[in-house]
Scaffold this motif. Structure first.
Motif, PDB file in Angstrom:
ATOM      1  N   LEU A  46      61.529 -21.279  17.283  1.00 49.89           N
ATOM      2  CA  LEU A  46      60.771 -21.212  16.029  1.00 49.89           C
ATOM      3  C   LEU A  46      59.366 -21.765  16.226  1.00 49.89           C
ATOM      4  O   LEU A  46      59.153 -22.968  16.098  1.00 49.89           O
ATOM      5  N   LEU A  80      70.646 -24.000  17.550  1.00 49.64           N
ATOM      6  CA  LEU A  80      70.360 -25.355  18.032  1.00 49.64           C
ATOM      7  C   LEU A  80      69.136 -25.965  17.357  1.00 49.64           C
ATOM      8  O   LEU A  80      68.180 -25.253  17.021  1.00 49.64           O
ATOM      9  N   GLY A 128      66.143 -27.109  15.481  1.00 48.46           N
ATOM     10  CA  GLY A 128      65.535 -26.521  14.284  1.00 48.46           C
ATOM     11  C   GLY A 128      66.224 -25.224  13.873  1.00 48.46           C
ATOM     12  O   GLY A 128      66.189 -24.846  12.698  1.00 48.46           O
ATOM     13  N   GLU A 155      69.008 -26.330  11.824  1.00 49.35           N
ATOM     14  CA  GLU A 155      68.447 -26.814  10.547  1.00 49.35           C
ATOM     15  C   GLU A 155      68.041 -25.637   9.660  1.00 49.35           C
ATOM     16  O   GLU A 155      68.188 -25.691   8.436  1.00 49.35           O
ATOM     17  N   PRO A 165      70.367 -30.725  19.853  1.00 45.84           N
ATOM     18  CA  PRO A 165      70.114 -31.300  21.181  1.00 45.84           C
ATOM     19  C   PRO A 165      68.817 -32.096  21.296  1.00 45.84           C
ATOM     20  O   PRO A 165      68.393 -32.427  22.413  1.00 45.84           O
TER      21      PRO A 165
HETATM   22  N1  CO8 Z   1      61.497 -23.663  22.811  1.00 41.42           N
HETATM   23  C1  CO8 Z   1      60.759 -22.916  23.625  1.00 41.42           C
HETATM   24  N2  CO8 Z   1      61.283 -22.048  24.534  1.00 41.42           N
HETATM   25  C2  CO8 Z   1      62.619 -21.935  24.566  1.00 41.42           C
HETATM   26  C3  CO8 Z   1      63.464 -22.705  23.727  1.00 41.42           C
HETATM   27  C4  CO8 Z   1      62.843 -23.595  22.799  1.00 41.42           C
HETATM   28  N3  CO8 Z   1      63.541 -24.326  21.922  1.00 41.42           N
HETATM   29  N4  CO8 Z   1      64.739 -22.385  24.008  1.00 41.42           N
HETATM   30  C5  CO8 Z   1      64.708 -21.463  24.987  1.00 41.42           C
HETATM   31  N5  CO8 Z   1      63.435 -21.185  25.325  1.00 41.42           N
HETATM   32  C6  CO8 Z   1      62.965 -20.250  26.347  1.00 41.42           C
HETATM   33  C7  CO8 Z   1      63.188 -20.805  27.739  1.00 41.42           C
HETATM   34  O1  CO8 Z   1      62.158 -21.707  28.084  1.00 41.42           O
HETATM   35  C8  CO8 Z   1      63.169 -19.540  28.562  1.00 41.42           C
HETATM   36  O2  CO8 Z   1      61.822 -19.137  28.719  1.00 41.42           O
HETATM   37  P1  CO8 Z   1      61.294 -18.617  30.166  1.00 41.42           P
HETATM   38  O3  CO8 Z   1      62.091 -17.344  30.392  1.00 41.42           O
HETATM   39  O4  CO8 Z   1      59.851 -18.389  29.921  1.00 41.42           O
HETATM   40  O5  CO8 Z   1      61.642 -19.685  31.122  1.00 41.42           O
HETATM   41  C9  CO8 Z   1      63.860 -18.528  27.637  1.00 41.42           C
HETATM   42  O6  CO8 Z   1      63.745 -19.053  26.324  1.00 41.42           O
HETATM   43  C10 CO8 Z   1      65.324 -18.318  27.930  1.00 41.42           C
HETATM   44  O7  CO8 Z   1      65.957 -19.601  27.935  1.00 41.42           O
HETATM   45  P2  CO8 Z   1      66.835 -20.167  29.147  1.00 41.42           P
HETATM   46  O8  CO8 Z   1      66.396 -19.552  30.433  1.00 41.42           O
HETATM   47  O9  CO8 Z   1      66.816 -21.652  29.062  1.00 41.42           O
HETATM   48  O10 CO8 Z   1      68.262 -19.572  28.752  1.00 41.42           O
HETATM   49  P3  CO8 Z   1      69.702 -20.175  29.084  1.00 41.42           P
HETATM   50  O11 CO8 Z   1      70.671 -19.123  28.675  1.00 41.42           O
HETATM   51  O12 CO8 Z   1      69.758 -20.717  30.447  1.00 41.42           O
HETATM   52  O13 CO8 Z   1      69.840 -21.455  28.099  1.00 41.42           O
HETATM   53  C11 CO8 Z   1      69.652 -22.626  25.990  1.00 41.42           C
HETATM   54  C12 CO8 Z   1      69.855 -21.270  26.695  1.00 41.42           C
HETATM   55  C13 CO8 Z   1      70.890 -23.491  26.220  1.00 41.42           C
HETATM   56  C14 CO8 Z   1      69.502 -22.327  24.499  1.00 41.42           C
HETATM   57  C15 CO8 Z   1      68.403 -23.338  26.546  1.00 41.42           C
HETATM   58  O14 CO8 Z   1      67.319 -22.421  26.492  1.00 41.42           O
HETATM   59  C16 CO8 Z   1      68.009 -24.576  25.805  1.00 41.42           C
HETATM   60  O15 CO8 Z   1      68.597 -25.633  25.993  1.00 41.42           O
HETATM   61  N6  CO8 Z   1      66.947 -24.500  24.932  1.00 41.42           N
HETATM   62  C17 CO8 Z   1      66.406 -25.624  24.242  1.00 41.42           C
HETATM   63  C18 CO8 Z   1      67.297 -26.076  23.097  1.00 41.42           C
HETATM   64  C19 CO8 Z   1      66.720 -27.294  22.385  1.00 41.42           C
HETATM   65  O16 CO8 Z   1      66.508 -28.341  22.962  1.00 41.42           O
HETATM   66  N7  CO8 Z   1      66.453 -27.150  21.062  1.00 41.42           N
HETATM   67  C20 CO8 Z   1      65.910 -28.203  20.256  1.00 41.42           C
HETATM   68  C21 CO8 Z   1      64.420 -28.086  20.204  1.00 41.42           C
HETATM   69  S1  CO8 Z   1      63.652 -29.432  19.324  1.00 41.42           S
HETATM   70  C22 CO8 Z   1      63.870 -29.040  17.697  1.00 41.42           C
HETATM   71  O17 CO8 Z   1      64.409 -28.009  17.354  1.00 41.42           O
HETATM   72  C23 CO8 Z   1      63.355 -30.036  16.696  1.00 41.42           C
HETATM   73  C24 CO8 Z   1      63.248 -29.414  15.307  1.00 41.42           C
HETATM   74  C25 CO8 Z   1      62.218 -30.117  14.466  1.00 41.42           C
HETATM   75  C26 CO8 Z   1      61.649 -29.381  13.290  1.00 41.42           C
HETATM   76  C27 CO8 Z   1      61.476 -27.880  13.372  1.00 41.42           C
HETATM   77  C28 CO8 Z   1      60.085 -27.376  13.003  1.00 41.42           C
HETATM   78  C29 CO8 Z   1      59.926 -25.824  13.150  1.00 41.42           C
END
Ligand code: CO8
Length: 259
Positions: free
Chosen positions: A30, A108, A110, A113, A132
């Protein structure tokens, strides 16, 4: 189907508007532009009398994997505050029509949320729910600690927020986070069906019912009950209440006017 904006695909299906998060290359993370587009679409159709409900979905791999970590990584507290990073979440809470999330894959941070800011969640068997943020050295920022705790209870919420416990769809159903769990290929249709049913109901009663149920989460019980009672009395000033009750007595289907 019309693409109204790059990050949100919008489809109008009679009285239901389907909104799809469309950043598949980033697991529908997002970013600010996506959130603004999403809220603009919700507000636009919320003001349209021909629309009765929304379905919000992602894709098979992810509903949304959270806020865009790359976008916010270098932000300072002051920058986040000044740009109102989380304020789009205030906008979705003001939408008066029901919003149903259809969740497959990762839901996950946001993203969870956002799903919890909707009024109901239909989950695919593939759905995985988590907060997470602890892995990133932060905590949920868009209502996660509050809404999650109310939904699943303190014990499970603590594990999710402090130790990145993720819930399977079946666990999420058991804890009351989601309304129902269906096979992945049925998820969107099930959510659309639910939205279609609700969109056919008395619009004013749906609106005030949604507001009143949400109050239960947001206010102390006594305030919520007082507000519910006001809304109940108020609905007796509507044509739809008369029509609905007359139709029951006359054993026919009501004809809703939204007045
Ligand atoms: N932000 C940015 N890029 C992301 C995110 C993210 N949250 N999640 C995935 N991506 C990107 C990866 O960086 C990757 O990009 P690239 O191909 O350029 O390297 C692409 O998406 C594919 O992801 P993965 O290669 O990591 O895919 P996997 O299948 O290996 O893993 C997961 C999938 C488990 C979902 C993994 O991507 C992951 O752990 N993502 C992050 C999850 C996370 O930590 N979320 C919490 C973020 S913080 C938050 O949400 C706080 C909210 C506060 C308020 C909201 C305001 C809008």
């Amino acid at each position: 189907m019309s693409q109204t904006a790059s990050f949100i695909l919008t489809e109008v299906r009679e009285r239901v508007v389907l909104l799809r998060l469309n950043r598949p290359e980033a697991m529908n993370a997002l970013n600010s532009a996506l959130m603004t587009e999403l809220m603009d679409q919700l507000e636009k159709y919320d003001a349209d009398d021909s629309v009765g409900a929304f379905v919000l979905t992602g894709d098979a791999r992810a509903f949304a994997a959270g806020a865009d970590i790359k976008e916010m990584a270098e932000s300072s507290s002051v920058e986040l505050l000044l740009r109102g990073h989380i304020s789009p979440f205030d906008r979705i809470k003001k939408v008066s029509k029901p919003v149903i999330a259809a969740v497959s894959g990762w839901c996950l941070g946001g993203g969870n949320e956002l799903a919890m800011s909707c009024d109901m969640i239909v989950a695919a068997e593939t759905a995985r729910f988590g907060q997470p943020e602890i892995n990133l050295g932060v905590i949920p920022g868009a209502g996660g600690t509050q809404r999650l705790t109310r939904a699943v209870g303190k014990a499970v919420a603590m594990e999710m927020v402090l130790n990145n416990r993720t819930l399977t769809a079946a666990e999420a159903l058991g804890y009351g986070l989601v309304n129902r769990v269906v096979p992945a290929e049925r998820c969107l249709d099930e959510a659309l069906e639910l939205a279609t049913q609700i969109a056919a109901r008395a619009p004013l009663a749906v609106r005030l019912g949604k507001e009143a149920v949400n109050r239960a989460e947001e206010t102390h019980l006594a305030d919520g009950i007082a507000e519910e009672r006001q809304a109940f009395y108020f609905l007796f000033a509507s044509e739809d209440q008369k029509e609905g009750m007359r139709a029951f007595a006359e054993k026919r289907k009501p004809n809703w006017k939204g007045r």
